[in-house]
Design a protein around this motif. Structure first.
Motif, PDB file in Angstrom:
ATOM      1  N   UNK A   1       0.250  -1.196  -0.076  1.00 33.91           N
ATOM      2  CA  UNK A   1       0.187   0.130  -0.094  1.00 33.91           C
ATOM      3  C   UNK A   1       0.477   1.627  -0.164  1.00 33.91           C
ATOM      4  N   UNK A   2       2.250   1.112   0.742  1.00 35.28           N
ATOM      5  CA  UNK A   2       2.906   2.471   0.154  1.00 35.28           C
ATOM      6  C   UNK A   2       3.436   2.698  -0.404  1.00 35.28           C
ATOM      7  N   UNK A   3       4.042   2.011  -1.214  1.00 37.99           N
ATOM      8  CA  UNK A   3       4.485   2.160  -3.122  1.00 37.99           C
ATOM      9  C   UNK A   3       2.835   2.507  -3.698  1.00 37.99           C
ATOM     10  N   UNK A   4       1.980   1.976  -3.398  1.00 41.91           N
ATOM     11  CA  UNK A   4       1.290   2.455  -4.341  1.00 41.91           C
ATOM     12  C   UNK A   4       0.727   3.660  -4.258  1.00 41.91           C
ATOM     13  N   UNK A   5       0.337   4.388  -2.683  1.00 42.64           N
ATOM     14  CA  UNK A   5       0.445   5.758  -2.059  1.00 42.64           C
ATOM     15  C   UNK A   5       1.496   6.611  -2.726  1.00 42.64           C
ATOM     16  N   UNK A   6       2.893   6.606  -2.546  1.00 35.84           N
ATOM     17  CA  UNK A   6       3.994   6.753  -3.208  1.00 35.84           C
ATOM     18  C   UNK A   6       4.053   7.139  -4.967  1.00 35.84           C
ATOM     19  N   UNK A   7       3.221   6.164  -4.800  1.00 35.66           N
ATOM     20  CA  UNK A   7       2.925   6.668  -6.794  1.00 35.66           C
ATOM     21  C   UNK A   7       1.567   7.093  -7.135  1.00 35.66           C
ATOM     22  N   UNK A   8       0.977   6.975  -6.605  1.00 39.02           N
ATOM     23  CA  UNK A   8       0.300   8.412  -6.655  1.00 39.02           C
ATOM     24  C   UNK A   8       0.344   9.653  -6.459  1.00 39.02           C
ATOM     25  N   UNK A   9       1.451   9.446  -5.230  1.00 39.68           N
ATOM     26  CA  UNK A   9       1.996  11.475  -5.099  1.00 39.68           C
ATOM     27  C   UNK A   9       2.560  11.540  -6.172  1.00 39.68           C
TER      28      UNK A   9
ATOM     29  N   UNK B   1       2.268  10.653  -9.117  1.00 39.72           N
ATOM     30  CA  UNK B   1       1.511  10.953 -10.454  1.00 39.72           C
ATOM     31  C   UNK B   1       0.279  12.474 -10.519  1.00 39.72           C
ATOM     32  N   UNK B   2       0.699  12.621  -8.750  1.00 43.92           N
ATOM     33  CA  UNK B   2       0.026  14.220  -8.761  1.00 43.92           C
ATOM     34  C   UNK B   2       1.051  15.703  -8.721  1.00 43.92           C
ATOM     35  N   UNK B   3       2.133  15.245  -9.086  1.00 38.76           N
ATOM     36  CA  UNK B   3       3.224  15.561  -8.584  1.00 38.76           C
ATOM     37  C   UNK B   3       3.493  15.891  -9.824  1.00 38.76           C
ATOM     38  N   UNK B   4       3.502  15.359 -11.548  1.00 37.69           N
ATOM     39  CA  UNK B   4       3.324  15.203 -12.098  1.00 37.69           C
ATOM     40  C   UNK B   4       2.558  15.825 -13.246  1.00 37.69           C
ATOM     41  N   UNK B   5       1.554  15.334 -12.873  1.00 36.07           N
ATOM     42  CA  UNK B   5       0.687  16.003 -13.551  1.00 36.07           C
ATOM     43  C   UNK B   5       0.262  15.412 -14.949  1.00 36.07           C
TER      44      UNK B   5
ATOM     45  N   UNK C   1      10.633  20.308 -17.124  1.00 40.56           N
ATOM     46  CA  UNK C   1       9.403  19.904 -16.007  1.00 40.56           C
ATOM     47  C   UNK C   1       9.902  19.166 -15.207  1.00 40.56           C
ATOM     48  N   UNK C   2      10.287  17.821 -15.850  1.00 36.37           N
ATOM     49  CA  UNK C   2      10.450  16.692 -14.715  1.00 36.37           C
ATOM     50  C   UNK C   2      11.883  17.191 -13.604  1.00 36.37           C
ATOM     51  N   UNK C   3      12.912  17.283 -14.283  1.00 38.13           N
ATOM     52  CA  UNK C   3      13.901  17.777 -13.228  1.00 38.13           C
ATOM     53  C   UNK C   3      13.862  18.742 -12.342  1.00 38.13           C
ATOM     54  N   UNK C   4      12.883  19.754 -12.102  1.00 33.38           N
ATOM     55  CA  UNK C   4      12.520  20.521 -10.558  1.00 33.38           C
ATOM     56  C   UNK C   4      11.655  20.038 -10.290  1.00 33.38           C
ATOM     57  N   UNK C   5      10.988  19.507 -11.135  1.00 35.93           N
ATOM     58  CA  UNK C   5       9.784  18.370  -9.816  1.00 35.93           C
ATOM     59  C   UNK C   5      10.777  17.164  -8.920  1.00 35.93           C
ATOM     60  N   UNK C   6      11.044  16.965  -9.225  1.00 27.67           N
ATOM     61  CA  UNK C   6      12.057  15.707  -8.591  1.00 27.67           C
ATOM     62  C   UNK C   6      13.016  16.371  -8.229  1.00 27.67           C
ATOM     63  N   UNK C   7      13.723  17.284  -7.989  1.00 25.22           N
ATOM     64  CA  UNK C   7      14.800  17.871  -7.147  1.00 25.22           C
ATOM     65  C   UNK C   7      13.379  18.681  -5.703  1.00 25.22           C
ATOM     66  N   UNK C   8      12.405  18.792  -6.396  1.00 21.84           N
ATOM     67  CA  UNK C   8      11.489  19.321  -4.907  1.00 21.84           C
ATOM     68  C   UNK C   8      10.909  17.770  -3.926  1.00 21.84           C
ATOM     69  N   UNK C   9      11.022  17.148  -5.136  1.00 17.98           N
ATOM     70  CA  UNK C   9      10.043  15.791  -4.586  1.00 17.98           C
ATOM     71  C   UNK C   9      11.426  15.046  -3.161  1.00 17.98           C
ATOM     72  N   UNK C  10      12.567  15.130  -3.977  1.00 15.79           N
ATOM     73  CA  UNK C  10      14.140  14.437  -3.219  1.00 15.79           C
ATOM     74  C   UNK C  10      13.691  15.969  -1.868  1.00 15.79           C
ATOM     75  N   UNK C  11      13.909  16.784  -1.732  1.00 16.87           N
ATOM     76  CA  UNK C  11      14.118  17.586  -0.830  1.00 16.87           C
ATOM     77  C   UNK C  11      13.103  17.236  -0.132  1.00 16.87           C
ATOM     78  N   UNK C  12      11.623  17.325   0.082  1.00 19.08           N
ATOM     79  CA  UNK C  12      10.767  17.090   0.385  1.00 19.08           C
ATOM     80  C   UNK C  12      11.013  15.490   1.618  1.00 19.08           C
ATOM     81  N   UNK C  13      11.675  14.728   0.631  1.00 18.75           N
ATOM     82  CA  UNK C  13      11.672  13.132   1.286  1.00 18.75           C
ATOM     83  C   UNK C  13      13.130  13.495   2.450  1.00 18.75           C
ATOM     84  N   UNK C  14      14.105  14.152   1.418  1.00 18.43           N
ATOM     85  CA  UNK C  14      15.222  14.213   2.892  1.00 18.43           C
ATOM     86  C   UNK C  14      14.244  14.848   4.549  1.00 18.43           C
ATOM     87  N   UNK C  15      14.024  15.768   4.096  1.00 18.14           N
ATOM     88  CA  UNK C  15      13.426  16.241   5.183  1.00 18.14           C
ATOM     89  C   UNK C  15      12.825  15.201   5.960  1.00 18.14           C
ATOM     90  N   UNK C  16      11.582  15.053   5.014  1.00 13.78           N
ATOM     91  CA  UNK C  16      10.649  13.311   6.291  1.00 13.78           C
ATOM     92  C   UNK C  16      11.725  12.246   7.305  1.00 13.78           C
TER      93      UNK C  16
END
Length: 222
Positions: A138-146, A148-152, A160-175
């Motif tokens: 379930x956690x893997x599927x939830x991250x997959x939905x996340x 999808x919602x980020x890239x739209x 478009x891909x690289x900046x959003x991927x960098x933002x997601x990496x920063x958010x994951x690092x914070x968690x």
């Protein structure tokens, strides 16, 4: 001269056409990763059970009791299955037969069991529950939905891909930093209640195995 193969599929779900060759359903280690029994007949049967579960509470609860077998201790699963088979009615027999062949092993004439498709230790959830390990993806599927919602979109351009991927990496690092600092991972209170009840049932089981299965069935969803 090579003759052209004209064995063309007549319809998308033509039952006379083998869509997945048997040789391609197993790996070199003989592990099955594709099932060949997912044709129209199996789909309609599964749909029938789904409708029955939605419309008949007693049948639905019995299916949950069969699923609850995976939360027994591995050494108790066969005994639990045999007791449950004697307790349930004929309308549940088809599901019991499938579970027996897939996870328990058919009973031979000499009262020994054949090797099932999946051995008990492979699918048993007792130790994974007591050790608070993941039981689903379930956690893997939830991250997959996340993601999808980020890239739209399915195929973003590189800029478009690289900046959003960098933002997601920063958010994951914070968690990760928060968790290492002692902050508990986020979880739904409803899931926490179910986990505590399920863990309590498994750690303090009822003496009667049918009562235990009935209690576990009230705390799981399919």
């Amino acid at each position: 001269m090579v003759r052209q193969n004209k064995n063309i599929v007549n319809a998308p779900n033509d039952p006379n056409f083998t869509s997945i060759p048997t040789s391609l359903t197993k790996t070199i280690r003989d592990d099955m990763f594709l099932r060949c029994d997912t044709g129209p007949g199996m789909s309609s049967k599964a749909l029938g059970y789904q409708n029955k579960c939605e419309n008949e509470p007693e049948f639905s609860h019995n299916i949950h009791k069969i699923a609850a077998l995976v939360f027994l201790k591995p050494d108790d699963v066969v005994k639990g299955f045999e007791d449950l088979s004697m307790d349930l009615g004929d309308e549940d027999q088809a599901v019991l037969d499938y579970f027996e062949e897939t996870y328990i092993g058919r009973l031979r004439a000499n009262h020994t069991r054949r090797k099932p498709l999946f051995i008990i230790d492979f699918c048993n959830m007792f130790h994974r529950t007591t050790q608070s390990l993941m039981r689903t993806n379930n956690s893997a599927e939830a991250y997959h939905r996340r993601i999808n919602s980020i890239f739209q979109c399915s195929h973003p351009i590189l800029w478009v891909f690289l900046p959003k991927l960098i933002d997601e990496q920063n958010a994951t690092h914070t968690d990760i930093v928060d968790i290492k600092s002692g902050q508990a991972p986020k979880s739904k209170k409803k899931n926490e209640r179910f986990e505590k009840r399920l863990l309590h049932l498994i750690s303090n089981p009822h003496q009667d195995i049918l009562t235990q299965l009935d209690s576990i069935a009230n705390n799981i969803t399919l």
